[in-house]
Design an enzyme around this catalytic site. Structure first.
Site, short mmCIF file in Angstrom:
data_model
loop_
_atom_site.label_atom_id
_atom_site.label_comp_id
_atom_site.label_asym_id
_atom_site.label_seq_id
_atom_site.Cartn_x
_atom_site.Cartn_y
_atom_site.Cartn_z
N HIS A 265 0.86 -1.19 0.00
CA HIS A 265 0.00 0.00 0.00
C HIS A 265 0.88 1.23 0.00
O HIS A 265 1.94 1.24 0.63
CB HIS A 265 -0.90 0.01 1.25
CG HIS A 265 -2.06 0.92 1.11
ND1 HIS A 265 -1.99 2.27 1.38
CD2 HIS A 265 -3.34 0.68 0.70
CE1 HIS A 265 -3.18 2.81 1.15
NE2 HIS A 265 -4.01 1.88 0.74
N ASP A 319 -7.99 -5.23 -0.09
CA ASP A 319 -8.47 -6.10 -1.16
C ASP A 319 -8.20 -7.57 -0.92
O ASP A 319 -8.84 -8.43 -1.53
CB ASP A 319 -7.83 -5.68 -2.50
CG ASP A 319 -8.38 -4.35 -2.98
OD1 ASP A 319 -9.60 -4.16 -2.85
OD2 ASP A 319 -7.60 -3.52 -3.47
N1 ACO Z 1 3.97 -7.95 -4.03
C1 ACO Z 1 5.33 -8.03 -4.04
N2 ACO Z 1 6.11 -6.96 -3.93
C2 ACO Z 1 5.55 -5.76 -3.76
C3 ACO Z 1 4.16 -5.62 -3.71
C4 ACO Z 1 3.35 -6.78 -3.85
N3 ACO Z 1 2.02 -6.69 -3.84
N4 ACO Z 1 3.86 -4.30 -3.55
C5 ACO Z 1 5.01 -3.66 -3.49
N5 ACO Z 1 6.05 -4.53 -3.64
C6 ACO Z 1 7.47 -4.20 -3.65
C7 ACO Z 1 7.88 -3.68 -5.02
O1 ACO Z 1 8.27 -4.73 -5.88
C8 ACO Z 1 9.00 -2.75 -4.65
O2 ACO Z 1 10.13 -3.54 -4.37
P1 ACO Z 1 11.62 -3.00 -4.70
O3 ACO Z 1 11.79 -1.79 -3.84
O4 ACO Z 1 12.50 -4.14 -4.32
O5 ACO Z 1 11.61 -2.67 -6.17
C9 ACO Z 1 8.55 -2.13 -3.34
O6 ACO Z 1 7.67 -3.11 -2.75
C10 ACO Z 1 7.79 -0.83 -3.50
O7 ACO Z 1 6.71 -1.06 -4.42
P2 ACO Z 1 5.99 0.07 -5.27
O8 ACO Z 1 5.08 -0.58 -6.25
O9 ACO Z 1 6.98 1.05 -5.79
O10 ACO Z 1 5.18 0.82 -4.13
P3 ACO Z 1 3.96 1.76 -4.33
O11 ACO Z 1 3.81 2.58 -3.13
O12 ACO Z 1 4.02 2.48 -5.63
O13 ACO Z 1 2.81 0.68 -4.52
C11 ACO Z 1 0.86 -0.50 -4.64
C12 ACO Z 1 1.66 0.53 -3.84
C13 ACO Z 1 0.59 0.02 -6.05
C14 ACO Z 1 -0.46 -0.72 -3.95
C15 ACO Z 1 1.67 -1.82 -4.71
O14 ACO Z 1 1.94 -2.30 -3.42
C16 ACO Z 1 0.98 -2.88 -5.54
O15 ACO Z 1 1.06 -2.87 -6.77
N6 ACO Z 1 0.26 -3.85 -4.88
C17 ACO Z 1 -0.48 -4.86 -5.57
C18 ACO Z 1 -1.81 -4.30 -6.08
C19 ACO Z 1 -2.79 -4.05 -4.95
O16 ACO Z 1 -3.02 -4.88 -4.10
N7 ACO Z 1 -3.43 -2.85 -5.01
C20 ACO Z 1 -4.47 -2.46 -4.04
C21 ACO Z 1 -3.98 -1.35 -3.14
S1 ACO Z 1 -5.20 -0.98 -1.93
C22 ACO Z 1 -6.31 -0.04 -2.75
O17 ACO Z 1 -6.03 0.67 -3.65
C23 ACO Z 1 -7.72 -0.19 -2.40
#
Ligand code: ACO
Length: 382
Positions: A265, A319
């Site tokens: 998140h 979610d």
């Molecule tokens: N699974 C595995 N690794 C993850 C996940 C995940 N779900 N989410 C983040 N990471 C890791 C990334 O790979 C990244 O790793 P790195 O630093 O080694 O490259 C690090 O954590 C940061 O991730 P970002 O995507 O840059 O973080 P951001 O703040 O942009 O992302 C987000 C937040 C978009 C929600 C992300 O966690 C994601 O894509 N999650 C999966 C989709 C999801 O569940 N979305 C619902 C969010 S809740 C809502 O909107 C209602």
């Protein structure tokens, strides 16, 4: 080209930008706290109802019994779709994404409202009531029409959650199922300036109208990085198949940088408090139905994720367990995000009303990285 002398900073993704003030919800991402108007989400999930939370978000306080009844009456008077909206719904292709359908129907409601451009708070609130009250009927009717079944008329004696399940299945839901949906609506109702709420605020800040703002928000919620993740969680669980395949799937996904849906998140770096509550629900439903597989797969994924990437602040979000909960309640997978939208209408409208009261056009800038002074090349020379 020289810019005027103003201090600018780049914040891609707006992680570190506060865009304004709001009284609606407070999030402490480090400690996993969420409050609506200062009331802890656990307290609301245990004691409140969706209609009460709608009043809370729109009026900044809990209602008296009479005020709650009055809001419920206003909502119930708008439950019916009417022939124009129903006629339009019948034109939507059966294989359309329900989120495309919902966005289109809310947009269409703007074409049927003579007061669409009246920006008084009273008029905007009335539009919000209309959209909120009709959304359950829109989702349920579409779900039935695409299966060749006729829509079920809403019942004005039912609350939003019970009425939704009634219209969806043409039978009265059990109290536990209705309460599960109601609590889920409470948990999803607002969440600060998330992407879809921001989209609604950008739209209303141009002095557009409630229907346009809600339409923008629905389109934004649809994406898999936002509300669309709940559907992806379920498809992921189906792809994994059984508990014995969980470990390999998660390990391989992490190794190949494939995101595990329902985790991570932008704000929470601890367990999302809504996920904590939904996990309890998913467990209760598993116990009631005797179907434990999905719940056990989910907790196993959570255990592995916490061990492997918990130190990076990646935990289940709202979610993750809402997917299992909805699936166990018999909801079709592509209705998960529309149900999220149904609830979030409350928060979107609350922020739109708030923005109206202290509006400023939202207009950020970008760092131009292209060339300058390029001569126009005539078509014949390209
Ligand atoms: N699974 C595995 N690794 C993850 C996940 C995940 N779900 N989410 C983040 N990471 C890791 C990334 O790979 C990244 O790793 P790195 O630093 O080694 O490259 C690090 O954590 C940061 O991730 P970002 O995507 O840059 O973080 P951001 O703040 O942009 O992302 C987000 C937040 C978009 C929600 C992300 O966690 C994601 O894509 N999650 C999966 C989709 C999801 O569940 N979305 C619902 C969010 S809740 C809502 O909107 C209602």
């Amino acid at each position: 080209m020289a810019e005027a002398a103003v201090t600018m900073h780049m914040d891609k993704g707006l992680d570190h930008t506060i865009i304004g003030e709001s009284t609606k919800s407070f999030i402490d991402g480090q400690n996993g706290v969420l409050e609506y108007l200062g009331i802890d989400i656990d307290d609301l999930a245990r004691n409140s109802t969706f209609e009460e939370v709608v009043f809370l978000l729109w009026n900044d306080r809990l209602p008296s019994a009479d005020e709650l009844e009055s809001l419920k009456s206003e909502l119930r008077a708008e439950y019916e779709l009417g022939s124009e909206l129903l006629g339009m719904l019948r034109l939507v292709p059966a294989d359309a994404s329900p989120m495309h359908m919902l966005r289109t129907m809310v947009s269409a409601m703007g074409t049927m409202d003579a007061d669409c451009d009246d920006q008084s708070l009273e008029s905007e609130r009335r539009k919000a009531i209309k959209v909120l009250a009709k959304t359950p009927a829109i989702i349920a009717a579409f779900s039935r029409l695409r299966k060749g079944e006729e829509p079920v008329a809403p019942r004005a004696d039912l609350d939003i959650a019970t009425n939704f399940l009634w219209m969806l299945n043409d039978e009265m839901p059990g109290a536990a199922s209705a309460r599960a949906i109601d609590v889920s609506l409470v948990l999803h109702a607002d969440h600060g300036i998330n992407a879809s709420t921001f989209a609604a605020m950008v739209t209303i800040a141009t002095q557009s109208d409630m229907y346009s703002a809600l339409t923008s928000a629905i389109g934004t919620l649809r994406g898999p990085l936002h509300g669309g993740a709940n559907e992806r969680v379920m498809r992921m669980l189906q792809e994994i198949g059984d508990i014995d395949s969980v470990d390999a799937f998660v390990q391989e996904s992490l190794a190949s940088k494939r995101k595990i849906m329902g985790f991570g998140h932008r704000v929470y770096k601890a367990l999302d408090p809504r996920a904590k509550y939904l996990r309890t629900f998913a467990k209760q439903i598993a116990d009631e139905t005797g179907n434990h597989e999905l719940y056990e797969m989910s907790t196993r994924i959570q255990d592995i994720m916490e061990r492997e990437v918990g130190s990076k602040g990646i935990y289940p979000n709202v979610d993750f367990y809402s997917a299992t909960t909805y699936y166990s309640l018999g909801l079709e997978i592509d209705l998960f995000t529309p149900v999220f939208a149904l609830s979030r209408n409350a928060g979107w409208a609350a922020h739109v009303l708030e923005q109206h009261q202290d509006n400023r056009l939202i207009r950020p800038r970008c760092q131009y990285t292209g060339p300058h002074g390029v001569a126009y090349t005539p078509m014949s020379d390209r």
